[in-house]
Design a protein around this motif. Sequence first.
Motif, short mmCIF file in Angstrom:
data_model
loop_
_atom_site.label_atom_id
_atom_site.label_comp_id
_atom_site.label_asym_id
_atom_site.label_seq_id
_atom_site.Cartn_x
_atom_site.Cartn_y
_atom_site.Cartn_z
N ALA A 26 -9.54 -4.31 -14.52
CA ALA A 26 -9.34 -4.56 -13.09
C ALA A 26 -7.86 -4.52 -12.74
CB ALA A 26 -9.95 -5.90 -12.70
N ARG A 27 -7.01 -5.08 -13.59
CA ARG A 27 -5.56 -5.05 -13.37
C ARG A 27 -5.08 -3.61 -13.34
NH1 ARG A 27 -1.59 -3.64 -16.39
NH2 ARG A 27 0.51 -4.34 -15.98
N ALA A 28 -5.52 -2.81 -14.31
CA ALA A 28 -5.10 -1.41 -14.39
C ALA A 28 -5.60 -0.64 -13.17
CB ALA A 28 -5.63 -0.77 -15.67
N ALA A 29 -6.82 -0.89 -12.74
CA ALA A 29 -7.37 -0.19 -11.57
C ALA A 29 -6.55 -0.48 -10.33
CB ALA A 29 -8.83 -0.58 -11.36
N LYS A 30 -6.12 -1.73 -10.17
CA LYS A 30 -5.31 -2.12 -9.01
C LYS A 30 -3.96 -1.40 -9.04
CE LYS A 30 -3.07 -6.21 -7.01
NZ LYS A 30 -1.68 -5.78 -7.16
N LEU A 31 -3.30 -1.40 -10.20
CA LEU A 31 -2.00 -0.74 -10.31
C LEU A 31 -2.11 0.77 -10.11
CD1 LEU A 31 -0.46 -2.73 -13.29
CD2 LEU A 31 0.24 -2.83 -10.89
N CYS A 32 -3.17 1.37 -10.64
CA CYS A 32 -3.36 2.82 -10.45
C CYS A 32 -3.62 3.14 -8.98
CB CYS A 32 -4.51 3.33 -11.32
SG CYS A 32 -4.11 3.34 -13.08
N GLN A 33 -4.38 2.30 -8.32
CA GLN A 33 -4.63 2.50 -6.89
C GLN A 33 -3.32 2.43 -6.11
OE1 GLN A 33 -7.10 -0.53 -5.00
NE2 GLN A 33 -7.95 1.01 -3.61
N GLU A 34 -2.46 1.49 -6.46
CA GLU A 34 -1.15 1.37 -5.81
C GLU A 34 -0.30 2.62 -6.08
OE1 GLU A 34 0.39 -2.31 -7.35
OE2 GLU A 34 -1.01 -3.52 -6.16
N PHE A 35 -0.30 3.09 -7.33
CA PHE A 35 0.45 4.30 -7.67
C PHE A 35 -0.06 5.49 -6.87
CE2 PHE A 35 0.55 8.29 -10.04
CZ PHE A 35 1.92 8.46 -10.19
N ASN A 36 -1.37 5.67 -6.83
CA ASN A 36 -1.96 6.82 -6.17
C ASN A 36 -1.75 6.80 -4.66
OD1 ASN A 36 -2.86 7.95 -8.60
ND2 ASN A 36 -4.73 6.74 -8.55
N ALA A 37 -1.45 5.65 -4.09
CA ALA A 37 -1.21 5.52 -2.65
C ALA A 37 0.24 5.87 -2.26
CB ALA A 37 -1.55 4.11 -2.18
N ILE A 38 1.13 5.96 -3.23
CA ILE A 38 2.53 6.27 -2.94
C ILE A 38 2.67 7.76 -2.64
CG2 ILE A 38 4.89 6.28 -3.86
CD1 ILE A 38 4.00 3.92 -5.69
N SER A 39 3.40 8.07 -1.60
CA SER A 39 3.60 9.46 -1.19
C SER A 39 4.38 10.23 -2.25
CB SER A 39 4.37 9.51 0.13
OG SER A 39 4.77 10.82 0.42
N ALA A 40 4.00 11.50 -2.43
CA ALA A 40 4.71 12.37 -3.37
C ALA A 40 6.15 12.61 -2.93
CB ALA A 40 3.99 13.70 -3.49
N THR A 41 6.47 12.28 -1.69
CA THR A 41 7.85 12.42 -1.20
C THR A 41 8.71 11.23 -1.60
OG1 THR A 41 7.31 11.40 0.94
CG2 THR A 41 7.10 13.82 0.76
N GLU A 42 8.13 10.29 -2.33
CA GLU A 42 8.85 9.11 -2.82
C GLU A 42 8.76 9.02 -4.34
OE1 GLU A 42 8.51 5.73 0.40
OE2 GLU A 42 6.50 6.48 -0.10
N PRO A 43 9.32 10.00 -5.07
CA PRO A 43 9.17 10.02 -6.53
C PRO A 43 9.78 8.80 -7.23
CG PRO A 43 10.77 11.67 -5.81
CD PRO A 43 10.12 11.13 -4.58
N GLU A 44 10.81 8.21 -6.65
CA GLU A 44 11.41 7.02 -7.27
C GLU A 44 10.42 5.86 -7.28
OE1 GLU A 44 12.90 8.53 -4.54
OE2 GLU A 44 14.36 9.74 -5.64
N LYS A 45 9.68 5.70 -6.16
CA LYS A 45 8.67 4.65 -6.08
C LYS A 45 7.52 4.92 -7.04
CE LYS A 45 9.42 2.93 -1.40
NZ LYS A 45 8.81 2.71 -0.07
N GLN A 46 7.12 6.20 -7.14
CA GLN A 46 6.06 6.56 -8.08
C GLN A 46 6.47 6.21 -9.51
OE1 GLN A 46 5.48 10.75 -7.14
NE2 GLN A 46 3.43 10.29 -6.40
N THR A 47 7.71 6.57 -9.86
CA THR A 47 8.19 6.31 -11.22
C THR A 47 8.25 4.81 -11.49
OG1 THR A 47 9.41 8.38 -11.28
CG2 THR A 47 10.10 6.67 -12.84
N ALA A 48 8.74 4.03 -10.53
CA ALA A 48 8.81 2.58 -10.71
C ALA A 48 7.43 1.98 -10.94
CB ALA A 48 9.49 1.93 -9.50
#
Length: 187
Positions: A26-48
């Motif tokens: 469940a923890r991993a699913a939440k974090l992956c959902q947050e990652f997948n919601a970040i815009s591809a125009t924000e690569p720094e946020k995706q990497t973080a």
Amino acid sequence: MATELEKLKAGDWYCFTNEEVAARKARAAKLCQEFNAISATEPEKQTAKMEEILGSYGDNLSVQANFNCDYGKNIHVGHDFLSNYNLIILDIAPVNIGNHVMIGPNVGIYTVNHPMTAAGRRQYLAKASPVNIGNDVWIGGSVTILPGVTIGNNVVIGAGAVVTKDIADNTVVAGVPAKPIKSLKAE
């Protein structure tokens, strides 16, 4: 008597509906959902966010959405890691990935398996085996890597392959199941 999480970590059969096991997922699913919601125009946020998900990582980490995993902390990637869209890593057991690895779109890396018996599946049993991927590996699109596989250094896996067995260094494999089709020169 061992807990289900202790059985999981030991590589024994465990119940995947167990509360502790389910909480990791469940923890991993939440974090992956947050990652997948970040815009591809924000690569720094995706990497973080990816750095928050993974167990360890090297320099030059690049993962495209969508990304999904079972735990995240069992995934260890080296330097210059690049994955294309729709990577799934079911990291119940460790997934160790070397340096200079490129992964095509729609790849699945799985460490978990279920019983061949209906009775075992009805008990929600699973067993995990680690996957190890060497340095300088290119994994083509829509490849599936099964539990317990070790992939050597300087390996190319052709698109659509299903990797069921270990792959030696300096090898090109393709097909279902994946079989060696060419040797590569060691660099």
